[in-house]
Design an enzyme around this catalytic site. Structure first.
Site, PDB file in Angstrom:
ATOM      1  N   LYS A  22     -17.586  25.568  -4.493  1.00  0.00           N
ATOM      2  CA  LYS A  22     -18.932  26.130  -4.350  1.00  0.00           C
ATOM      3  C   LYS A  22     -18.985  27.110  -3.188  1.00  0.00           C
ATOM      4  O   LYS A  22     -19.491  28.227  -3.305  1.00  0.00           O
ATOM      5  CB  LYS A  22     -19.945  25.017  -4.129  1.00  0.00           C
ATOM      6  CG  LYS A  22     -21.310  25.500  -3.618  1.00  0.00           C
ATOM      7  CD  LYS A  22     -22.129  24.348  -3.090  1.00  0.00           C
ATOM      8  CE  LYS A  22     -23.424  24.818  -2.433  1.00  0.00           C
ATOM      9  NZ  LYS A  22     -23.200  25.533  -1.153  1.00  0.00           N
ATOM     10  N   ASN A  23     -18.471  26.693  -2.035  1.00  0.00           N
ATOM     11  CA  ASN A  23     -18.594  27.511  -0.835  1.00  0.00           C
ATOM     12  C   ASN A  23     -17.821  28.822  -0.940  1.00  0.00           C
ATOM     13  O   ASN A  23     -18.223  29.820  -0.336  1.00  0.00           O
ATOM     14  CB  ASN A  23     -18.139  26.718   0.393  1.00  0.00           C
ATOM     15  CG  ASN A  23     -19.107  25.606   0.757  1.00  0.00           C
ATOM     16  OD1 ASN A  23     -20.299  25.697   0.465  1.00  0.00           O
ATOM     17  ND2 ASN A  23     -18.604  24.541   1.364  1.00  0.00           N
ATOM     18  N   CYS A 117     -30.956  24.287   1.143  1.00  0.00           N
ATOM     19  CA  CYS A 117     -31.238  22.972   1.714  1.00  0.00           C
ATOM     20  C   CYS A 117     -31.948  23.096   3.062  1.00  0.00           C
ATOM     21  O   CYS A 117     -31.682  24.011   3.842  1.00  0.00           O
ATOM     22  CB  CYS A 117     -29.936  22.187   1.904  1.00  0.00           C
ATOM     23  SG  CYS A 117     -29.172  21.675   0.366  1.00  0.00           S
ATOM     24  N   ARG A 122     -31.546  27.566  10.521  1.00  0.00           N
ATOM     25  CA  ARG A 122     -30.267  28.227  10.270  1.00  0.00           C
ATOM     26  C   ARG A 122     -30.256  29.577  10.969  1.00  0.00           C
ATOM     27  O   ARG A 122     -30.665  30.590  10.396  1.00  0.00           O
ATOM     28  CB  ARG A 122     -30.054  28.430   8.765  1.00  0.00           C
ATOM     29  CG  ARG A 122     -30.010  27.132   7.987  1.00  0.00           C
ATOM     30  CD  ARG A 122     -30.045  27.433   6.507  1.00  0.00           C
ATOM     31  NE  ARG A 122     -30.032  26.218   5.718  1.00  0.00           N
ATOM     32  CZ  ARG A 122     -28.930  25.545   5.400  1.00  0.00           C
ATOM     33  NH1 ARG A 122     -27.771  25.973   5.797  1.00  0.00           N
ATOM     34  NH2 ARG A 122     -28.997  24.452   4.685  1.00  0.00           N
ATOM     35  N   ASP A 306     -20.087  18.637   5.606  1.00  0.00           N
ATOM     36  CA  ASP A 306     -20.546  18.446   4.232  1.00  0.00           C
ATOM     37  C   ASP A 306     -20.051  17.140   3.612  1.00  0.00           C
ATOM     38  O   ASP A 306     -20.442  16.801   2.488  1.00  0.00           O
ATOM     39  CB  ASP A 306     -20.122  19.627   3.346  1.00  0.00           C
ATOM     40  CG  ASP A 306     -21.050  20.817   3.487  1.00  0.00           C
ATOM     41  OD1 ASP A 306     -22.079  20.688   4.178  1.00  0.00           O
ATOM     42  OD2 ASP A 306     -20.764  21.884   2.909  1.00  0.00           O
ATOM     43  N   ARG A 398     -27.105  21.883  -7.509  1.00  0.00           N
ATOM     44  CA  ARG A 398     -26.763  23.126  -6.805  1.00  0.00           C
ATOM     45  C   ARG A 398     -25.274  23.191  -6.486  1.00  0.00           C
ATOM     46  O   ARG A 398     -24.717  24.284  -6.380  1.00  0.00           O
ATOM     47  CB  ARG A 398     -27.551  23.242  -5.501  1.00  0.00           C
ATOM     48  CG  ARG A 398     -29.020  23.637  -5.661  1.00  0.00           C
ATOM     49  CD  ARG A 398     -29.641  23.905  -4.300  1.00  0.00           C
ATOM     50  NE  ARG A 398     -28.754  24.734  -3.515  1.00  0.00           N
ATOM     51  CZ  ARG A 398     -28.401  24.472  -2.259  1.00  0.00           C
ATOM     52  NH1 ARG A 398     -28.840  23.404  -1.642  1.00  0.00           N
ATOM     53  NH2 ARG A 398     -27.579  25.292  -1.617  1.00  0.00           N
TER      54      ARG A 398
END
Length: 419
Positions: A22-23, A117, A122, A306, A398
């Site tokens: 995903k990242n 999220c 951030r 994570d 997601r």
């Protein structure tokens, strides 16, 4: 709306194939905007964040289509705007990569603050600092980040904190800048390397990705026609490894890069779990009793933030007292109240959680607060006695491809239902 219903304490046995990262995907897909032509991206995970990014690229004018289930063809030749709207980016944290990509291509970008999220503010100050060092003027107006430059020029940039997002964003902006850019104190995560490999395959000149100093020699243009395969998802692999650590489980996690999993492997071994590396697979055999452990999340190659919530769910059943210190985010412990509903004994003070092991968790109604917290609740529900319900599973979608189907294939009693 949908939710998961899980009946716990079913042994998990068998093989699970890990999807693309995903990242990496959420950075590589925006990077395709830098090319006025077509590129193919293989091993793309079928997840919500990827679908959101595809919509953003289409709205910017790119042609995006699936060649098969996990292969995307992107042609950004007809992209002629540097403006993304709030509606495009509101649900996606990684939308900030659109800034670096558009700035690198057009010398101009207007993108609202990212969504995604919610577990703490951030900051993007390191992104802005880097863009300005490259010669861009950056302003924030009504929640929109506006960056423009007559010409981007290579510069030496020292990141005050190790930031994956800033490292990748600055690579995207600098890849076509005039001269040489040096990013010091750069993030070393595997997906940073994967993005650099994708850009290099298109003709970029990036050296040092995976170390704390990245050097980028600007090129005039990037070439289309590239095919790149995304690396396996380190966090999905870790989630299944943690799920396999409970008593009675024996899971072989396939299509992984074992080196990326070393920090988790070391901690699971410390907890009494048997972990075997077999080429590109890792077999995890659950321990009769999970041993206590202390964990601090750190940038790669440290323990990933994570995987923090998922590991916390497992440590709820460990013998003795475990401590998790969150070294990346200020507010990652919002999932704790949900685990307490299931009988967990956790006390949070600032960035530290003290977990007292309990004999059993008990099924209960819970809700996913964010992506990885949702994964933690799935693991807790698999470990718990009785029936659990997890709402807000759109967060889980997601970042995990076909999670319930993969768990069912291992023997879990899990189903998705409409609410």
């Amino acid at each position: 709306m949908e939710k998961y219903i899980i009946h716990g304490q079913k042994p998990l046995i068998g093989d699970v194939h890990i999807s693309g990262s995903k990242n990496a995907a959420v950075a590589i897909i925006p990077a395709a905007l830098l090319v006025a032509g077509k590129c193919r991206i293989e091993n793309v995970p079928d997840i919500g964040d990827v679908k959101a990014l595809m919509d953003i690229l289409v709205n910017l004018g790119a042609e995006v289509e699936y060649e098969d289930e996990n292969t995307l063809a992107i042609n950004a030749e007809n992209v002629n705007t540097y403006i993304a709207t709030y509606e495009m980016v509101k649900s996606l944290r990684a939308s900030y990569y659109i800034i670096g990509a558009l700035l690198g291509r057009f010398g101009h970008a207007e993108v609202p603050f990212p969504g995604g999220c919610d577990f703490g503010y951030r900051p993007i100050d390191q992104h802005i600092k880097g863009f300005e060092a490259l010669g861009a003027e950056v302003s924030i107006e009504h929640g929109i980040i506006k960056a423009k430059a007559e010409r981007l020029t290579g510069a030496s940039i020292y990141l005050d904190v190790v930031s994956v997002g800033a490292t990748i964003n600055l690579m995207l902006a600098a890849v076509k800048a005039e001269g040489v850019t040096v990013i010091e104190n750069a993030a070393k995560e595997p997906h940073v390397v994967d993005v650099a490999n994708f850009l290099n395959a298109m003709g970029a000149n990036i050296r040092g990705a995976g170390t704390d100093v990245i050097k980028i020699k600007g090129v005039d243009r990037l070439n289309g026609g590239t095919t790149h395969s995304i690396i396996p998802d380190q966090i999905e692999a870790g989630t299944f490894m943690i799920a396999g650590a409970a008593n009675g489980n024996c899971i072989t996690v396939k299509n992984v890069i074992p080196k990326h999993m070393e920090s988790l492997t070391a901690k699971l071994t410390e907890m009494g779990v048997k972990v075997e590396v077999i080429e590109d697979s890792i077999r995890v055999t659950g321990a009769g009793k999970i041993l206590r452990a202390n964990i601090k999340t750190l940038p790669y190659p440290g323990f990933p933030t994570d995987l923090h919530p998922q590991t916390a769910a497992l440590l709820c059943l460990a013998g003795g007292t475990s401590i998790i210190t969150e070294g990346i985010w200020d507010s990652r412990f919002q999932y704790v109240e949900e685990l307490k509903r299931m009988g967990a004994a956790i006390k949070v003070e600032g960035r530290v959680a003290v977990i007292e092991g309990v004999k059993n968790l008990t099924g209960a109604p819970t809700k996913a607060i964010d992506l990885r917290a949702g994964a933690a609740l799935v693991i807790a529900s698999l470990l718990a006695k009785g029936k659990s319900e997890i709402s807000n599973i759109n967060y889980i979608d997601r970042g995990y491809e076909n999670l319930e189907f993969k768990l069912k294939a291992l023997g879990a009693n899990i189903k998705r239902v409409s609410v």
